[in-house]
Design a protein around this motif. Structure first.
Motif: not given
Length: 100
Positions: A32-39, A41-50, A66-69
């Motif tokens: 899943y690709y996003f414009h920013s780290t903020y977006e 996290v914001l759009h996926t905070e309700a996800w329950s998958c790993a 790739l760098r793990e955040l």
């Protein structure tokens, strides 16, 4: 298997600065690709998958691997996610990858 995921807030790969890699079922890895780290996290905070969030900026022009955040969700499938990230990093220039 690795596939492209679509969700609210995702963007085209060429515009992405953040990447969530998830395992949604046994061996089913989604990107899943996003414009920013903020977006991301914001759009996926309700996800329950790993999932593991990676810094994707600089990956396409192969100037940075790739760098793990951060990690979220259950811990047990994270090794599968890290293997997918390592597979993607294989395409980055070898001189940029960390020495083991």
């Amino acid at each position: 298997r690795i596939g492209l995921g679509r969700a609210p807030g995702t963007c085209p790969v060429r515009e992405a600065q953040a990447l969530w890699i998830t395992e949604e079922s046994w061996g089913e890895v989604r990107l899943y690709y996003f414009h920013s780290t903020y977006e991301a996290v914001l759009h996926t905070e309700a996800w329950s998958c790993a999932r593991i969030l990676f810094d994707f900026g600089g990956f396409l022009p192969r100037t940075r691997p790739l760098r793990e955040l951060r990690c979220e969700g259950p811990a047990w499938p994270r090794s599968t996610i890290r293997k997918a990230a390592a597979r993607m990093n294989h395409f980055c220039r070898a001189s940029l990858l960390p020495l083991r």
